[in-house]
Motif scaffolding. Structure first.
Motif, mmCIF file in Angstrom:
data_model
loop_
_atom_site.group_PDB
_atom_site.id
_atom_site.type_symbol
_atom_site.label_atom_id
_atom_site.label_comp_id
_atom_site.label_asym_id
_atom_site.label_seq_id
_atom_site.Cartn_x
_atom_site.Cartn_y
_atom_site.Cartn_z
ATOM 1 N N LEU A 1 0.835 -1.208 0.000
ATOM 2 C CA LEU A 1 0.000 0.000 0.000
ATOM 3 C C LEU A 1 0.866 1.253 0.000
ATOM 4 N N ASP A 2 1.962 1.233 0.752
ATOM 5 C CA ASP A 2 2.866 2.389 0.784
ATOM 6 C C ASP A 2 3.475 2.659 -0.590
ATOM 7 N N GLU A 3 3.896 1.596 -1.275
ATOM 8 C CA GLU A 3 4.487 1.770 -2.609
ATOM 9 C C GLU A 3 3.444 2.243 -3.609
ATOM 10 N N LEU A 4 2.225 1.741 -3.501
ATOM 11 C CA LEU A 4 1.159 2.210 -4.387
ATOM 12 C C LEU A 4 0.913 3.712 -4.197
ATOM 13 N N GLU A 5 0.914 4.136 -2.957
ATOM 14 C CA GLU A 5 0.714 5.564 -2.685
ATOM 15 C C GLU A 5 1.900 6.393 -3.187
ATOM 16 N N ARG A 6 3.113 5.910 -2.935
ATOM 17 C CA ARG A 6 4.319 6.642 -3.326
ATOM 18 C C ARG A 6 4.442 6.791 -4.844
ATOM 19 N N THR A 7 4.014 5.764 -5.584
ATOM 20 C CA THR A 7 4.173 5.763 -7.049
ATOM 21 C C THR A 7 2.911 6.202 -7.791
ATOM 22 N N ARG A 8 1.889 6.600 -7.071
ATOM 23 C CA ARG A 8 0.574 6.852 -7.682
ATOM 24 C C ARG A 8 0.636 7.842 -8.847
ATOM 25 N N ARG A 9 1.287 8.981 -8.677
ATOM 26 C CA ARG A 9 1.326 9.980 -9.757
ATOM 27 C C ARG A 9 2.030 9.414 -10.998
ATOM 28 N N HIS A 10 3.139 8.721 -10.786
ATOM 29 C CA HIS A 10 3.877 8.111 -11.895
ATOM 30 C C HIS A 10 3.009 7.078 -12.622
ATOM 31 N N GLU A 11 2.381 6.203 -11.860
ATOM 32 C CA GLU A 11 1.575 5.141 -12.476
ATOM 33 C C GLU A 11 0.333 5.696 -13.171
ATOM 34 N N ARG A 12 -0.218 6.802 -12.670
ATOM 35 C CA ARG A 12 -1.387 7.396 -13.339
ATOM 36 C C ARG A 12 -1.023 7.952 -14.712
ATOM 37 N N VAL A 13 0.234 8.357 -14.894
ATOM 38 C CA VAL A 13 0.691 8.753 -16.228
ATOM 39 C C VAL A 13 0.607 7.545 -17.153
ATOM 40 N N HIS A 14 1.039 6.389 -16.660
ATOM 41 C CA HIS A 14 0.952 5.167 -17.470
ATOM 42 C C HIS A 14 -0.507 4.803 -17.748
ATOM 43 N N VAL A 15 -1.398 5.005 -16.792
ATOM 44 C CA VAL A 15 -2.826 4.750 -17.039
ATOM 45 C C VAL A 15 -3.286 5.602 -18.225
ATOM 46 N N ARG A 16 -2.931 6.881 -18.221
ATOM 47 C CA ARG A 16 -3.325 7.764 -19.332
ATOM 48 C C ARG A 16 -2.692 7.317 -20.650
ATOM 49 N N GLN A 17 -1.468 6.791 -20.590
ATOM 50 C CA GLN A 17 -0.834 6.261 -21.796
ATOM 51 C C GLN A 17 -1.620 5.070 -22.341
ATOM 52 N N PHE A 18 -2.063 4.187 -21.464
ATOM 53 C CA PHE A 18 -2.894 3.060 -21.901
ATOM 54 C C PHE A 18 -4.207 3.560 -22.492
ATOM 55 N N GLU A 19 -4.757 4.632 -21.936
ATOM 56 C CA GLU A 19 -5.986 5.207 -22.489
ATOM 57 C C GLU A 19 -5.755 5.760 -23.900
ATOM 58 N N GLU B 1 8.504 6.108 -20.063
ATOM 59 C CA GLU B 1 9.011 6.317 -18.701
ATOM 60 C C GLU B 1 9.441 7.759 -18.479
ATOM 61 N N ILE B 2 10.034 8.357 -19.477
ATOM 62 C CA ILE B 2 10.442 9.758 -19.352
ATOM 63 C C ILE B 2 9.229 10.634 -19.035
ATOM 64 N N GLU B 3 8.139 10.408 -19.763
ATOM 65 C CA GLU B 3 6.904 11.163 -19.506
ATOM 66 C C GLU B 3 6.403 10.916 -18.082
ATOM 67 N N ALA B 4 6.419 9.662 -17.649
ATOM 68 C CA ALA B 4 5.912 9.333 -16.316
ATOM 69 C C ALA B 4 6.803 9.909 -15.213
ATOM 70 N N TYR B 5 8.112 9.881 -15.415
ATOM 71 C CA TYR B 5 9.005 10.429 -14.385
ATOM 72 C C TYR B 5 8.916 11.954 -14.317
ATOM 73 N N LYS B 6 8.605 12.599 -15.427
ATOM 74 C CA LYS B 6 8.446 14.056 -15.412
ATOM 75 C C LYS B 6 7.271 14.474 -14.523
ATOM 76 N N GLU B 7 6.198 13.704 -14.581
ATOM 77 C CA GLU B 7 4.984 14.054 -13.840
ATOM 78 C C GLU B 7 4.918 13.428 -12.457
ATOM 79 N N GLY B 8 5.610 12.325 -12.262
ATOM 80 C CA GLY B 8 5.479 11.646 -10.988
ATOM 81 C C GLY B 8 6.781 11.208 -10.470
#
Length: 126
Positions: free
Chosen positions: A70-88, A119-126
């Motif tokens: 749960l801690d890692e999910l919270e810590r990486t949430r912004r980064h992973e949401r960029v990937h969600v948008r990429q999948f969209e 990954e570059i896009e995701a690291y920029k935002e999260g």
């Protein structure tokens, strides 16, 4: 129209969402719905993420995010949401596009993970 676009985005990414959900549940992970995304964590999910070619705190598949805890999910949430948008945006093409980009970078002598534009896009935002 906005509602239609949200439904379309979920449908477009749904093959990966389903794959992530099946993997997470098969590993005995605990799912939780967070802001439109299924987050799954658990001991065996953590084991899998530690044994990928690049150790991952979390990984996104469509609207499913598998995380070590749960801690890692919270810590990486912004980064992973960029990937969600990429999948969209990319839908079914996301997997092949990501992998082929990584292979291309590797053979060009670059880092297949850190130099990947997804990954570059995701690291920029999260």
């Amino acid at each position: 129209m906005k509602r239609f676009l949200r439904i379309a985005a979920y449908a477009w990414a749904s093959p990966y969402t389903l794959m992530g959900l099946v993997i997470g549940l098969a590993l005995g992970g605990r799912p939780c719905w967070v802001a439109g995304v299924i987050e799954i964590e658990g001991k065996r999910v953590a084991w899998l993420l530690n044994h990928l070619p690049v150790r991952a705190a979390a990984i996104t598949m469509g609207h499913t995010v598998l995380g070590q805890s749960l801690d890692e999910l919270e810590r990486t949430r912004r980064h992973e949401r960029v990937h969600v948008r990429q999948f969209e945006r990319w839908g079914f093409a996301m997997g092949p596009a990501y992998v082929l980009t990584s292979v291309f970078l590797y053979f060009r002598g670059k880092d297949f993970y850190r130099d990947n534009p997804f990954e570059i896009e995701a690291y920029k935002e999260g």
